[in-house]
Motif scaffolding. Structure first.
Motif: not given
Length: 122
Positions: A20-21, A68-72, A79-80
């Motif tokens: 998910x993005x 969960x990861x983020x790209x500022x 969300x993988x």
């Protein structure tokens, strides 16, 4: 105007994966918590995962399966979701603007996306 747009939901079989993005526009959230919640039919919205200044949080039910990861630079949170099961079927919502504490509470977040459906079938 702040907008959160989720994408990546869909239908998968048990054991499958989805990513998910959540793309945010209108302001940056690098100094705030961003989270994922989900709501299954007939149930309350529940916490799934959150990220706050690179610190990650997970519900016990998804620990070890979701990341969960983020790209500022893109103002986007991902969300993988791996090893999906029928219990993961729900509408998944992105939330933003939360404080660093209480990341598991829906009341902590100011902005919400429209949600994306995830359906896991056997």
């Amino acid at each position: 105007q702040v907008q959160l747009v989720e994408s990546g939901g869909g239908s998968v079989q048990v054991g499958g994966s989805l990513r998910l993005s959540c793309a945010a526009s209108g302001r940056t959230f690098s100094s705030y918590a961003m989270g994922w919640f989900r709501q299954a039919p007939g149930k309350e919205r529940e916490f799934v995962s959150a990220i706050a200044r690179s610190v990650t949080y997970y519900a016990d039910s998804v620990m070890g399966r979701f990341t969960i990861s983020g790209d500022n630079a893109k103002n986007t949170v991902y969300l993988q979701m791996n090893s999906l099961g029928p219990e993961d079927t729900a509408v998944y919502y992105c939330a933003a603007g939360g404080s660093m504490g209480w990341v598991q509470s829906t009341n902590n977040y100011i902005y919400w996306g429209q949600g994306t459906q995830v359906t896991v079938s056997s």
